[in-house]
Design an enzyme around this catalytic site. Sequence first.
Site, PDB file in Angstrom:
ATOM      1  N   GLY B 265      -9.478 -11.606   8.360  1.00  0.00           N
ATOM      2  CA  GLY B 265      -8.272 -11.577   7.948  1.00  0.00           C
ATOM      3  C   GLY B 265      -7.491 -10.440   8.399  1.00  0.00           C
ATOM      4  O   GLY B 265      -8.006  -9.439   8.669  1.00  0.00           O
ATOM      5  N   ILE B 266      -6.235 -10.284   8.380  1.00  0.00           N
ATOM      6  CA  ILE B 266      -5.535  -8.991   8.836  1.00  0.00           C
ATOM      7  C   ILE B 266      -5.714  -7.946   7.686  1.00  0.00           C
ATOM      8  O   ILE B 266      -5.906  -8.216   6.597  1.00  0.00           O
ATOM      9  CB  ILE B 266      -4.053  -9.290   9.454  1.00  0.00           C
ATOM     10  CG1 ILE B 266      -3.285  -8.133   9.614  1.00  0.00           C
ATOM     11  CG2 ILE B 266      -3.436  -9.738   7.994  1.00  0.00           C
ATOM     12  CD1 ILE B 266      -3.469  -8.135  11.226  1.00  0.00           C
ATOM     13  N   GLY B 267      -5.638  -6.752   7.963  1.00  0.00           N
ATOM     14  CA  GLY B 267      -5.624  -5.834   7.026  1.00  0.00           C
ATOM     15  C   GLY B 267      -6.681  -4.757   7.390  1.00  0.00           C
ATOM     16  O   GLY B 267      -7.377  -4.729   7.826  1.00  0.00           O
ATOM     17  N   VAL B 269      -8.738  -3.724   4.819  1.00  0.00           N
ATOM     18  CA  VAL B 269     -10.263  -4.041   4.387  1.00  0.00           C
ATOM     19  C   VAL B 269     -11.076  -4.749   5.279  1.00  0.00           C
ATOM     20  O   VAL B 269     -11.943  -4.379   5.581  1.00  0.00           O
ATOM     21  CB  VAL B 269     -10.190  -4.813   2.979  1.00  0.00           C
ATOM     22  CG1 VAL B 269     -11.470  -5.139   2.873  1.00  0.00           C
ATOM     23  CG2 VAL B 269      -9.478  -4.226   1.888  1.00  0.00           C
ATOM     24  N   GLU B 290      -7.860 -15.132  13.986  1.00  0.00           N
ATOM     25  CA  GLU B 290      -6.478 -15.228  14.191  1.00  0.00           C
ATOM     26  C   GLU B 290      -6.145 -14.186  14.962  1.00  0.00           C
ATOM     27  O   GLU B 290      -5.569 -14.325  16.122  1.00  0.00           O
ATOM     28  CB  GLU B 290      -5.703 -15.307  12.788  1.00  0.00           C
ATOM     29  CG  GLU B 290      -5.544 -16.412  11.992  1.00  0.00           C
ATOM     30  CD  GLU B 290      -5.342 -15.925  10.565  1.00  0.00           C
ATOM     31  OE1 GLU B 290      -5.018 -17.215   9.721  1.00  0.00           O
ATOM     32  OE2 GLU B 290      -4.901 -14.767  10.268  1.00  0.00           O
ATOM     33  N   ASN B 380       2.288 -11.621   0.390  1.00  0.00           N
ATOM     34  CA  ASN B 380       2.678 -12.078   2.156  1.00  0.00           C
ATOM     35  C   ASN B 380       2.474 -13.408   2.334  1.00  0.00           C
ATOM     36  O   ASN B 380       3.469 -13.841   2.761  1.00  0.00           O
ATOM     37  CB  ASN B 380       1.515 -11.350   3.009  1.00  0.00           C
ATOM     38  CG  ASN B 380       1.515  -9.877   2.895  1.00  0.00           C
ATOM     39  OD1 ASN B 380       2.489  -9.307   2.676  1.00  0.00           O
ATOM     40  ND2 ASN B 380       0.242  -9.389   3.021  1.00  0.00           N
ATOM     41  N   GLY B 384      -3.999 -17.555   6.917  1.00  0.00           N
ATOM     42  CA  GLY B 384      -5.065 -18.542   7.682  1.00  0.00           C
ATOM     43  C   GLY B 384      -6.120 -18.659   6.501  1.00  0.00           C
ATOM     44  O   GLY B 384      -7.032 -19.444   6.837  1.00  0.00           O
ATOM     45  N   LYS B 404      -4.652   0.440  -8.802  1.00  0.00           N
ATOM     46  CA  LYS B 404      -3.677   1.256  -9.617  1.00  0.00           C
ATOM     47  C   LYS B 404      -4.618   2.308 -10.444  1.00  0.00           C
ATOM     48  O   LYS B 404      -4.243   2.255 -11.562  1.00  0.00           O
ATOM     49  CB  LYS B 404      -2.624   0.478 -10.384  1.00  0.00           C
ATOM     50  CG  LYS B 404      -1.961  -0.415  -9.642  1.00  0.00           C
ATOM     51  CD  LYS B 404      -0.416  -0.081  -9.595  1.00  0.00           C
ATOM     52  CE  LYS B 404       0.456  -1.141  -8.761  1.00  0.00           C
ATOM     53  NZ  LYS B 404       1.635  -0.388  -8.137  1.00  0.00           N
TER      54      LYS B 404
END
Lengths: 507, 507
Positions: B265-267, B269, B290, B380, B384, B404
């Site tokens: 996935g995006i991001g 991490v 993706e 978000n 996918g 946090k």
Amino acid sequence: MENNYERIQNTALRDRVVSAETAASWIGNGMTLGLSGFTRAGDVKAVPFALVNRAESEDFKVNVYTGASLGSDIDKLFAEAGILGKRLPFQADATMRRKLNEGAFHFVDQHLSHTSELIRSNVLDQIDFAILEAVSITEDGFIIPTTSIGNSLVFAQHAKEIIIEINVAQPESLEGIHDLFEPGEQGKRDPIPLTKPEDRIGAKGIQVDLNKVKGIVFTNQMDSPSTIVAPDEETVMIADHLIDFLKQEIEDGRLTKSLAPLQSGIGSVANAVFHGLLNSDFTDLKVYSEVLQDAVFDLIDAGKVQFASCCSITLSEGKMDEVFSNFENYRDKLVLRPQEISNHPEIIRRLGLISINTALEADIYGNINSTHVQGSKMMNGIGGSGDFARNARLGIFVTKSIAKGGKISSIVPYVSHVDHTEHDVDVIVTEQGYADLRGLAPRERVELVIERCAHPMYREQLWDYYNEALTRGGHTPHVLEKALSWHINYAKEGTMLESEKKVGMKV
Amino acid sequence: MENNYERIQNTALRDRVVSAETAASWIGNGMTLGLSGFTRAGDVKAVPFALVNRAESEDFKVNVYTGASLGSDIDKLFAEAGILGKRLPFQADATMRRKLNEGAFHFVDQHLSHTSELIRSNVLDQIDFAILEAVSITEDGFIIPTTSIGNSLVFAQHAKEIIIEINVAQPESLEGIHDLFEPGEQGKRDPIPLTKPEDRIGAKGIQVDLNKVKGIVFTNQMDSPSTIVAPDEETVMIADHLIDFLKQEIEDGRLTKSLAPLQSGIGSVANAVFHGLLNSDFTDLKVYSEVLQDAVFDLIDAGKVQFASCCSITLSEGKMDEVFSNFENYRDKLVLRPQEISNHPEIIRRLGLISINTALEADIYGNINSTHVQGSKMMNGIGGSGDFARNARLGIFVTKSIAKGGKISSIVPYVSHVDHTEHDVDVIVTEQGYADLRGLAPRERVELVIERCAHPMYREQLWDYYNEALTRGGHTPHVLEKALSWHINYAKEGTMLESEKKVGMKV
């Protein structure tokens, strides 16, 4: 038990015939068994009983993998005998349900298309014995399954050894309706070459190294009949609303009168929905489903259904006699496949199925709980509903709007367990009407779900929740302190209905 | 704006060049737009701004469909201008997020492989204008996309009219890396003939009736750079644990050193995880994902990754310069596909991907919330993650165990929103370790999730919940009155930690 050696056409195997007791004696503590059987059809009917009998004088555990639920009370007896380590991927027996909810053994609830992949890739414990019901073993060595295929192919291929139960009560005319296709290893496989429900892509039976066949047991016992009840007033209304929706789809140009291949989950509601198609204007229908129940055969008789693909045939007692004594009428209109093919995402998406499955409860945003009563207690299992709803052209969920005489609303603010997220739920149908949720944002879905699906006695209470949730904001507004209050109230007061609860408190 | 007519090799189209303002003037109130763009790459960069400018003096609404999130602050400007009716299927902008959570417009959060089917089958409103970024239009009439394909093919095919933005800042060397495959109508389609990540199965560009091209606008602006942050201590630990898991899979004979095609996935991490592969022993890797982020290009440079298939290339500023100025090094190692092909269940299952996606929170039974903060507020979108996790060989979810500064535990008794059910979650990885949940019943999963994934500061509190839940019984034991208490406490007291909360109450 009358043996019928003619059913072992591969004569080299005839000397492997043993009693069920002998076969059961090979099963050791800690072993893993792969049993044929899918929704009461095609399960083995002798070795499991012999195994249960052993438990009277012996302590042992076995893991039991199947296609889906078993008939002949086998799951009940397994659970009562306390011999289960792990059981997967589905069950539907009241005693087994009670025991698994007590934590007496480990039940692994799986998408029914997934089990085969986990076996093929050696994620699950290897199967010591595949125990498979067969009509016969052909001269060329194919094991011909009976009324279901389920996971039998993958069990046979990956088991160390195989025990076959040849059930002489299963008609030999079943030979020829099976289509055994094995997709191969992930990363090395080709596309599955199936583009129509009637396509035949595999072999007539299970082909394995026959040296793995350790024993053959004869049985003579029909499948347990299905327990579906006849359509009632509510299920007829659900069917009517669903048909109205499908008619609207035709009017809107998205479907034709032959619809799209139909899938329906097991059970009375699904059977009633299929029954409803009998009097519809739809024609030249095809079915691509897991289980064929009575109604599909009525639809074939009526000339409504042209062809039906499945992995299991589960009929009521009367229907079973009728179908199997006239089997030549159905032979060219049926095919049985492994459950990973009947439930394969690749095929479901390609064919664009209309998928109809039963919900326990739905929330106002369209999330579905199919399995867990009050968020904790397993009913049966997710079965194929996830395989189908996610990938189908139309993921439809049906439920009565209330249960227990209105003490329970099937439409709640927040489902106590999620099996299908709003992304996979296109249409919800209750006896009140249908909510077409496609392309809608969560806040757009609420009115449709409340006004068209919820029972009128619960609508105001649902609106109260939603209106309070709106004051909190968010894409999917909730009041977390009250989200599960309906379930909590039911547990404490025996009803989800606020007004009854208050009355109850005054007393 | 410097026009570059040579990029319109099909000379018949050259007289359709207009200003962005003219093109935007064609868009009427209530229209539906299909915009190119996927995770900040390949989005149109002129017409949307001209449209937003119109909003200063005009009241109108449009529906905006895209591939995924847009760059260039377009989503922010759309949201601020208040011109959105419906927006789908994904976004990642802070302002848009705030507005959609206020209910200012309807956001429809979809599996990224599903949108194309809904357009093809006329479930969603028809697209009035497809507005697509292109490198060029070839002499033979192919529209060559830029750094993403997303849903552009299906938008172009089903839109009434098309506006093309030729972005001269996008290098012409991109021509040749696209592979446009259209699966056809459900029920009438063939298998998708892709069996390896590097297979080319389609056309070099988008082919449509060029009479639909109403206008061509020139732009000259690079994509917005990605905003990923460098790996930190926790994300490096997550990567290390994930690599340990994969090594164990090799040791257990389930994978080889070339693993299986990787999706991430995006991001930040996910990028860190891919970075971690740089120093691993894995070789001859392939990517079927993706979005390609920076780390994939580092892996290609290091000779670790042989080939990468995607639907979008989203790079940081420095990496963008580096990759596009040395594009010949990458050309034969890359392919861009439509998002329905990059995310197609058929392909994901066939290739047996290793799928790595980010979770917001996980519960002790392995259910995952990817989208909704505190059960209500959209972050978000599901993107996918559902396409991949459900169908992959390995559905892996990664998250830091706390957020946090420890006020939030990412491991909770009960997730406040479910995007991925326990059936689709194979492995959870945090900086604490990994929990391999495959083949395990819910009660078996708890210890692994708590002891290997939860932060030590929350473990006792999780055990307290589970032990109380066990007294209630059930397949998936819960205490409904307390299930959401962690989230409720956080909302009220600013922490999920029981001990801090009590301290807080004493003060």
